[in-house]
Scaffold this motif. Structure first.
Motif, PDB file in Angstrom:
ATOM      1  N   THR A 188      44.456  52.736  22.487  1.00  0.00           N
ATOM      2  CA  THR A 188      43.216  53.477  22.449  1.00  0.00           C
ATOM      3  C   THR A 188      42.593  53.417  23.849  1.00  0.00           C
ATOM      4  OG1 THR A 188      42.236  51.444  21.529  1.00  0.00           O
ATOM      5  CG2 THR A 188      42.687  53.226  19.991  1.00  0.00           C
ATOM      6  N   VAL A 189      41.500  54.121  24.048  1.00  0.00           N
ATOM      7  CA  VAL A 189      40.883  54.239  25.369  1.00  0.00           C
ATOM      8  C   VAL A 189      40.727  52.860  26.018  1.00  0.00           C
ATOM      9  CG1 VAL A 189      38.767  54.896  26.581  1.00  0.00           C
ATOM     10  CG2 VAL A 189      39.714  56.388  24.821  1.00  0.00           C
ATOM     11  N   ASN A 190      41.052  52.800  27.298  1.00  0.00           N
ATOM     12  CA  ASN A 190      41.003  51.544  28.041  1.00  0.00           C
ATOM     13  C   ASN A 190      39.693  51.424  28.814  1.00  0.00           C
ATOM     14  OD1 ASN A 190      42.620  49.168  29.281  1.00  0.00           O
ATOM     15  ND2 ASN A 190      41.799  50.236  31.061  1.00  0.00           N
ATOM     16  N   ASP A 191      39.091  50.224  28.752  1.00  0.00           N
ATOM     17  CA  ASP A 191      37.860  49.939  29.489  1.00  0.00           C
ATOM     18  C   ASP A 191      37.986  48.542  30.087  1.00  0.00           C
ATOM     19  OD1 ASP A 191      35.332  49.536  30.486  1.00  0.00           O
ATOM     20  OD2 ASP A 191      34.318  49.529  28.537  1.00  0.00           O
ATOM     21  N   ASP A 192      38.538  48.471  31.306  1.00  0.00           N
ATOM     22  CA  ASP A 192      38.794  47.176  31.929  1.00  0.00           C
ATOM     23  C   ASP A 192      37.522  46.440  32.332  1.00  0.00           C
ATOM     24  OD1 ASP A 192      41.578  46.731  31.856  1.00  0.00           O
ATOM     25  OD2 ASP A 192      41.904  48.171  33.452  1.00  0.00           O
ATOM     26  N   HIS A 193      36.406  47.125  32.413  1.00  0.00           N
ATOM     27  CA  HIS A 193      35.173  46.478  32.846  1.00  0.00           C
ATOM     28  C   HIS A 193      34.469  45.726  31.713  1.00  0.00           C
ATOM     29  CE1 HIS A 193      35.199  48.172  36.885  1.00  0.00           C
ATOM     30  NE2 HIS A 193      35.600  49.314  36.343  1.00  0.00           N
ATOM     31  N   HIS A 194      34.721  46.118  30.463  1.00  0.00           N
ATOM     32  CA  HIS A 194      33.956  45.534  29.361  1.00  0.00           C
ATOM     33  C   HIS A 194      34.799  45.065  28.175  1.00  0.00           C
ATOM     34  CE1 HIS A 194      31.220  48.523  31.368  1.00  0.00           C
ATOM     35  NE2 HIS A 194      30.458  47.449  31.412  1.00  0.00           N
ATOM     36  N   ASP A 195      36.068  45.431  28.107  1.00  0.00           N
ATOM     37  CA  ASP A 195      36.833  45.200  26.878  1.00  0.00           C
ATOM     38  C   ASP A 195      37.869  44.090  26.994  1.00  0.00           C
ATOM     39  OD1 ASP A 195      37.298  45.868  24.163  1.00  0.00           O
ATOM     40  OD2 ASP A 195      39.104  46.969  24.727  1.00  0.00           O
ATOM     41  N   ASN A 196      37.935  43.392  28.113  1.00  0.00           N
ATOM     42  CA  ASN A 196      38.899  42.311  28.281  1.00  0.00           C
ATOM     43  C   ASN A 196      38.205  40.962  28.153  1.00  0.00           C
ATOM     44  OD1 ASN A 196      40.897  44.221  28.970  1.00  0.00           O
ATOM     45  ND2 ASN A 196      40.329  44.120  31.131  1.00  0.00           N
ATOM     46  N   HIS A 197      38.802  40.066  27.381  1.00  0.00           N
ATOM     47  CA  HIS A 197      38.302  38.687  27.306  1.00  0.00           C
ATOM     48  C   HIS A 197      39.456  37.750  27.633  1.00  0.00           C
ATOM     49  CE1 HIS A 197      35.907  35.234  26.036  1.00  0.00           C
ATOM     50  NE2 HIS A 197      37.028  34.776  25.500  1.00  0.00           N
ATOM     51  N   PHE A 198      39.365  37.077  28.788  1.00  0.00           N
ATOM     52  CA  PHE A 198      40.391  36.135  29.196  1.00  0.00           C
ATOM     53  C   PHE A 198      40.062  34.739  28.693  1.00  0.00           C
ATOM     54  CE2 PHE A 198      41.158  39.618  32.077  1.00  0.00           C
ATOM     55  CZ  PHE A 198      42.535  39.621  32.217  1.00  0.00           C
ATOM     56  N   TYR A 199      41.097  34.017  28.316  1.00  0.00           N
ATOM     57  CA  TYR A 199      40.901  32.655  27.813  1.00  0.00           C
ATOM     58  C   TYR A 199      40.312  31.768  28.898  1.00  0.00           C
ATOM     59  CZ  TYR A 199      41.841  28.207  25.502  1.00  0.00           C
ATOM     60  OH  TYR A 199      41.711  26.966  24.927  1.00  0.00           O
ATOM     61  N   GLU A 200      40.817  31.911  30.119  1.00  0.00           N
ATOM     62  CA  GLU A 200      40.268  31.200  31.261  1.00  0.00           C
ATOM     63  C   GLU A 200      39.333  32.131  32.027  1.00  0.00           C
ATOM     64  OE1 GLU A 200      43.399  28.610  33.321  1.00  0.00           O
ATOM     65  OE2 GLU A 200      44.603  30.179  32.374  1.00  0.00           O
ATOM     66  N   ALA A 201      38.391  31.536  32.740  1.00  0.00           N
ATOM     67  CA  ALA A 201      37.458  32.336  33.531  1.00  0.00           C
ATOM     68  C   ALA A 201      38.148  32.802  34.807  1.00  0.00           C
ATOM     69  CB  ALA A 201      36.220  31.519  33.868  1.00  0.00           C
ATOM     70  N   VAL A 202      38.685  34.020  34.773  1.00  0.00           N
ATOM     71  CA  VAL A 202      39.395  34.576  35.925  1.00  0.00           C
ATOM     72  C   VAL A 202      38.831  35.957  36.239  1.00  0.00           C
ATOM     73  CG1 VAL A 202      41.527  33.296  35.470  1.00  0.00           C
ATOM     74  CG2 VAL A 202      41.207  35.571  34.453  1.00  0.00           C
ATOM     75  N   GLY A 203      39.209  36.480  37.379  1.00  0.00           N
ATOM     76  CA  GLY A 203      38.779  37.812  37.770  1.00  0.00           C
ATOM     77  C   GLY A 203      39.763  38.867  37.302  1.00  0.00           C
ATOM     78  N   ARG A 204      39.334  40.125  37.355  1.00  0.00           N
ATOM     79  CA  ARG A 204      40.210  41.226  36.958  1.00  0.00           C
ATOM     80  C   ARG A 204      40.760  41.991  38.156  1.00  0.00           C
ATOM     81  NH1 ARG A 204      43.053  44.748  36.884  1.00  0.00           N
ATOM     82  NH2 ARG A 204      43.471  46.332  35.287  1.00  0.00           N
ATOM     83  N   PHE A 205      39.924  42.155  39.190  1.00  0.00           N
ATOM     84  CA  PHE A 205      40.343  42.928  40.357  1.00  0.00           C
ATOM     85  C   PHE A 205      40.407  42.015  41.579  1.00  0.00           C
ATOM     86  CE2 PHE A 205      38.220  45.892  37.468  1.00  0.00           C
ATOM     87  CZ  PHE A 205      39.196  46.865  37.331  1.00  0.00           C
ATOM     88  N   PRO A 206      41.384  42.235  42.465  1.00  0.00           N
ATOM     89  CA  PRO A 206      41.548  41.332  43.611  1.00  0.00           C
ATOM     90  C   PRO A 206      40.484  41.556  44.684  1.00  0.00           C
ATOM     91  CG  PRO A 206      43.092  43.151  43.783  1.00  0.00           C
ATOM     92  CD  PRO A 206      42.405  43.301  42.448  1.00  0.00           C
ATOM     93  N   THR A 207      40.184  40.488  45.402  1.00  0.00           N
ATOM     94  CA  THR A 207      39.401  40.602  46.629  1.00  0.00           C
ATOM     95  C   THR A 207      40.380  40.893  47.758  1.00  0.00           C
ATOM     96  OG1 THR A 207      37.743  39.050  45.817  1.00  0.00           O
ATOM     97  CG2 THR A 207      37.849  39.402  48.196  1.00  0.00           C
ATOM     98  N   ILE A 208      40.124  41.955  48.514  1.00  0.00           N
ATOM     99  CA  ILE A 208      41.118  42.437  49.474  1.00  0.00           C
ATOM    100  C   ILE A 208      40.662  42.180  50.911  1.00  0.00           C
ATOM    101  CG2 ILE A 208      42.406  44.449  50.287  1.00  0.00           C
ATOM    102  CD1 ILE A 208      42.062  45.659  47.492  1.00  0.00           C
ATOM    103  N   GLU A 209      41.563  41.596  51.687  1.00  0.00           N
ATOM    104  CA  GLU A 209      41.361  41.431  53.127  1.00  0.00           C
ATOM    105  C   GLU A 209      42.066  42.588  53.827  1.00  0.00           C
ATOM    106  OE1 GLU A 209      42.915  38.502  56.720  1.00  0.00           O
ATOM    107  OE2 GLU A 209      42.739  37.689  54.685  1.00  0.00           O
ATOM    108  N   GLU A 210      41.307  43.410  54.527  1.00  0.00           N
ATOM    109  CA  GLU A 210      41.841  44.638  55.114  1.00  0.00           C
ATOM    110  C   GLU A 210      42.517  44.339  56.460  1.00  0.00           C
ATOM    111  OE1 GLU A 210      42.034  47.199  53.413  1.00  0.00           O
ATOM    112  OE2 GLU A 210      40.425  47.132  51.917  1.00  0.00           O
ATOM    113  N   ASP A 211      43.796  43.974  56.417  1.00  0.00           N
ATOM    114  CA  ASP A 211      44.509  43.652  57.659  1.00  0.00           C
ATOM    115  C   ASP A 211      45.421  44.791  58.126  1.00  0.00           C
ATOM    116  OD1 ASP A 211      46.244  43.244  55.469  1.00  0.00           O
ATOM    117  OD2 ASP A 211      47.457  41.827  56.614  1.00  0.00           O
ATOM    118  N   GLU A 212      45.537  45.871  57.330  1.00  0.00           N
ATOM    119  CA  GLU A 212      46.250  47.061  57.770  1.00  0.00           C
ATOM    120  C   GLU A 212      45.781  48.258  56.960  1.00  0.00           C
ATOM    121  OE1 GLU A 212      50.411  45.982  57.228  1.00  0.00           O
ATOM    122  OE2 GLU A 212      50.532  47.229  55.429  1.00  0.00           O
ATOM    123  N   GLU A 213      46.245  49.442  57.318  1.00  0.00           N
ATOM    124  CA  GLU A 213      45.827  50.675  56.653  1.00  0.00           C
ATOM    125  C   GLU A 213      46.272  50.701  55.192  1.00  0.00           C
ATOM    126  OE1 GLU A 213      44.068  53.604  57.648  1.00  0.00           O
ATOM    127  OE2 GLU A 213      43.376  52.113  59.101  1.00  0.00           O
TER     128      GLU A 213
END
Length: 232
Positions: A188-213
């Protein structure tokens, strides 16, 4: 994660998809210049969060805990609420051997996880209790039309062509065994911002270091690089 690492993972993912004979829609291959040239044509792609996605769960251990995926289609919560229109989502995931997609469940989404080819896929299951913790009760799941009962913490192994249906509040953690797996997800419709519950407290999207294009934009890049004035 460094952008150079993400770019490498994306190139490897594209090569694996070619090897598996799986084809993505045209916007999967757009450059930064292509996105800019399309302008307002990209509106629905951006709003539906279609495209490349990658996570290391904020842990910085992508090869051990992470996944690369691509969302091919995704409806809206408004249509889902009305029970008509595009009430579904489809993704493709690339799981490397022993690379964990960490324990999580969905509050609303029901999904089929499908082994589309490659190695075998192990899925570890728990039922969530009223507090969102692991329950000791058995987990009832349907695998290709056949109901199965799995003990708490037990696993289901999917060979190529096999699938499992997971319902809300069913914790699942999965990994490829021995060889990479092309994993399909139909839901069914996906909502990654509100519909995921992880057992451990983790992030969903990576923090990115911009070292190239940027090689390919990720869904998480859209707000920073692509959201045009007509979506703000």
């Amino acid at each position: 994660m460094k952008r150079s690492e993400i770019n490498r993972i994306l190139r490897e993912g594209e090569a694996f998809l070619r090897q598996m004979g799986f084809f993505l829609p045209p916007f999967a291959h757009w450059s930064k210049q292509d996105w800019a040239a399309k302008g307002s044509e990209t509106c629905e792609i951006i709003q539906a969060n279609l495209g490349w996605d990658l996570t290391d769960f904020g842990l910085g251990e992508y090869e051990q805990k992470g996944v690369l995926l691509f969302t091919l289609r995704n409806g809206s919560l408004a249509e889902l609420g009305k029970g008509e229109g595009q009430v579904y989502c489809e993704k493709i995931l690339i799981c490397k051997p022993n690379q964990l997609v960490l324990h999580h469940f969905h509050w609303r989404k029901t999904e089929d996880i499908i082994n589309r080819g490659g190695g075998k896929l192990e899925i570890v299951l728990h039922q969530a209790d009223a507090n969102g913790q692991f329950s000791t009760e058995d987990v009832r799941v349907r695998c290709d039309g056949i109901w199965r009962t799995v003990s708490a913490g037990g696993s289901v192994i999917l060979s190529p062509g096999e699938s499992i249906t997971l319902r809300p509040y069913q914790y699942h953690q999965f990994r490829a065994l021995e060889a990479p797996v092309l994993v399909g997800e139909v839901s069914t419709v996906n909502d990654d911002h509100h519909d995921n519950h992880f057992y451990e407290a983790v992030g969903r999207f990576p923090t990115i270091e911009e070292d190239e294009e940027v090689y390919r934009f990720l869904v998480g890049d859209y707000p920073r690089y692509l959201v045009p004035s007509f979506l703000q």
